[in-house]
Design an enzyme around this catalytic site. Structure first.
Site, PDB file in Angstrom:
ATOM      1  N   ASN A  48      -2.045   0.072   6.879  1.00  0.00           N
ATOM      2  CA  ASN A  48      -1.567  -1.229   7.372  1.00  0.00           C
ATOM      3  C   ASN A  48      -0.670  -1.975   6.381  1.00  0.00           C
ATOM      4  OD1 ASN A  48      -3.576  -1.964   5.611  1.00  0.00           O
ATOM      5  ND2 ASN A  48      -4.650  -3.324   7.021  1.00  0.00           N
ATOM      6  N   LYS A  57       0.822  -1.216   0.000  1.00  0.00           N
ATOM      7  CA  LYS A  57       0.000   0.000   0.000  1.00  0.00           C
ATOM      8  C   LYS A  57       0.863   1.277   0.000  1.00  0.00           C
ATOM      9  CE  LYS A  57      -3.995  -2.155   2.277  1.00  0.00           C
ATOM     10  NZ  LYS A  57      -5.029  -1.968   3.324  1.00  0.00           N
ATOM     11  N   ARG A  96      -2.019 -14.406   4.250  1.00  0.00           N
ATOM     12  CA  ARG A  96      -2.736 -13.732   5.339  1.00  0.00           C
ATOM     13  C   ARG A  96      -2.015 -13.948   6.676  1.00  0.00           C
ATOM     14  NH1 ARG A  96      -7.261 -11.285   3.882  1.00  0.00           N
ATOM     15  NH2 ARG A  96      -8.349 -11.435   5.870  1.00  0.00           N
ATOM     16  N   THR A 119      -5.445  -7.455  10.540  1.00  0.00           N
ATOM     17  CA  THR A 119      -5.713  -6.192   9.820  1.00  0.00           C
ATOM     18  C   THR A 119      -5.196  -4.991  10.597  1.00  0.00           C
ATOM     19  OG1 THR A 119      -7.719  -7.229   8.949  1.00  0.00           O
ATOM     20  CG2 THR A 119      -7.565  -4.840   8.741  1.00  0.00           C
ATOM     21  N   TYR A 171     -12.378  -1.934  -4.099  1.00  0.00           N
ATOM     22  CA  TYR A 171     -12.866  -2.196  -2.733  1.00  0.00           C
ATOM     23  C   TYR A 171     -14.390  -2.124  -2.625  1.00  0.00           C
ATOM     24  CZ  TYR A 171      -8.287  -2.305  -0.384  1.00  0.00           C
ATOM     25  OH  TYR A 171      -7.032  -2.668   0.062  1.00  0.00           O
TER      26      TYR A 171
HETATM   27  P1  CMP Z   1      -7.421  -4.563   3.541  1.00  0.00           P
HETATM   28  O1  CMP Z   1      -6.937  -5.943   3.753  1.00  0.00           O
HETATM   29  O2  CMP Z   1      -6.820  -3.798   2.413  1.00  0.00           O
HETATM   30  O3  CMP Z   1      -9.008  -4.606   3.330  1.00  0.00           O
HETATM   31  C1  CMP Z   1      -9.823  -3.478   3.559  1.00  0.00           C
HETATM   32  C2  CMP Z   1      -9.116  -2.426   4.365  1.00  0.00           C
HETATM   33  O4  CMP Z   1      -9.941  -1.526   5.042  1.00  0.00           O
HETATM   34  C3  CMP Z   1      -8.296  -3.076   5.451  1.00  0.00           C
HETATM   35  O5  CMP Z   1      -7.191  -3.747   4.870  1.00  0.00           O
HETATM   36  C4  CMP Z   1      -7.971  -1.894   6.345  1.00  0.00           C
HETATM   37  O6  CMP Z   1      -6.807  -1.199   5.960  1.00  0.00           O
HETATM   38  C5  CMP Z   1      -9.156  -0.952   6.107  1.00  0.00           C
HETATM   39  N1  CMP Z   1      -9.994  -0.790   7.306  1.00  0.00           N
HETATM   40  C6  CMP Z   1     -10.194   0.346   7.997  1.00  0.00           C
HETATM   41  N2  CMP Z   1     -11.015   0.144   9.043  1.00  0.00           N
HETATM   42  C7  CMP Z   1     -11.345  -1.170   9.035  1.00  0.00           C
HETATM   43  C8  CMP Z   1     -12.166  -1.993   9.869  1.00  0.00           C
HETATM   44  N3  CMP Z   1     -12.807  -1.502  10.932  1.00  0.00           N
HETATM   45  N4  CMP Z   1     -12.257  -3.320   9.561  1.00  0.00           N
HETATM   46  C9  CMP Z   1     -11.629  -3.832   8.480  1.00  0.00           C
HETATM   47  N5  CMP Z   1     -10.829  -3.095   7.641  1.00  0.00           N
HETATM   48  C10 CMP Z   1     -10.691  -1.775   7.922  1.00  0.00           C
END
Ligand code: CMP
Length: 139
Positions: A114, A11, A87, A93, A51
């Site tokens: 992240n 990212k 994963r 996450t 997304y």
């Molecule tokens: P990613 O694996 O890219 O998938 C969706 C992204 O949304 C996740 O990583 C996070 O960076 C972001 N995100 C922000 N808030 C949340 C949340 N509460 N739960 C899950 N994903 C979140």
């Protein structure tokens, strides 16, 4: 066990920090074969489309703004059981909940910033891989 492909995104936060090489090295040292890779700068529309499954979530707007705030590096990773293995390597996450030694623990700053994304199922992997790559671009 089947050899599967999964989609990975390094990212904008991790690309800006200059840690993409370290992350790619972690993929390779954990047995992933990088069968496609490119650096791109997503438009807002592309981030929203990628997304779209999160479109009803409160963080969707910020997530899409963040994902087009700078270049990302997208890869197709291949390995036995690659979706779960990636994963596990990424960690939870939220970096504050990730295990030591995972990519998000090492390089993520917050749940929004992240460091990496990885497909969460075979169905998502197929959709996400074809979002970024044509068959001709995958070795
Ligand atoms: P990613 O694996 O890219 O998938 C969706 C992204 O949304 C996740 O990583 C996070 O960076 C972001 N995100 C922000 N808030 C949340 C949340 N509460 N739960 C899950 N994903 C979140």
């Amino acid at each position: 066990m089947m050899i599967l492909k999964t989609l990975s995104i390094i990212k904008p936060d991790a690309v800006k920090k200059g840690v993409s090489g370290n992350i790619i090295s972690m993929f390779e040292s954990n047995g992933f074969n990088i069968v496609a890779m490119k650096k791109i700068h997503l438009s807002k529309k592309q981030a929203e489309e990628f997304y779209k499954e999160h479109s009803a979530r409160p963080f969707y707007g910020d997530l899409c703004d963040f994902m087009c705030s700078g270049p990302v590096i997208v890869q197709v990773l291949e390995r036995e059981n690659s979706i779960k293995a990636n994963r596990d390597l990424m960690g939870a996450t939220n970096p504050s909940e990730s295990d030591n030694g995972t990519i998000r623990k090492m390089y993520g700053d917050s749940i929004d910033n992240n460091a990496v994304h990885g497909s969460d199922s075979e169905e998502s992997a197929n959709r996400e891989i074809s979002f970024f790559f044509s068959d001709l671009e995958i070795c």
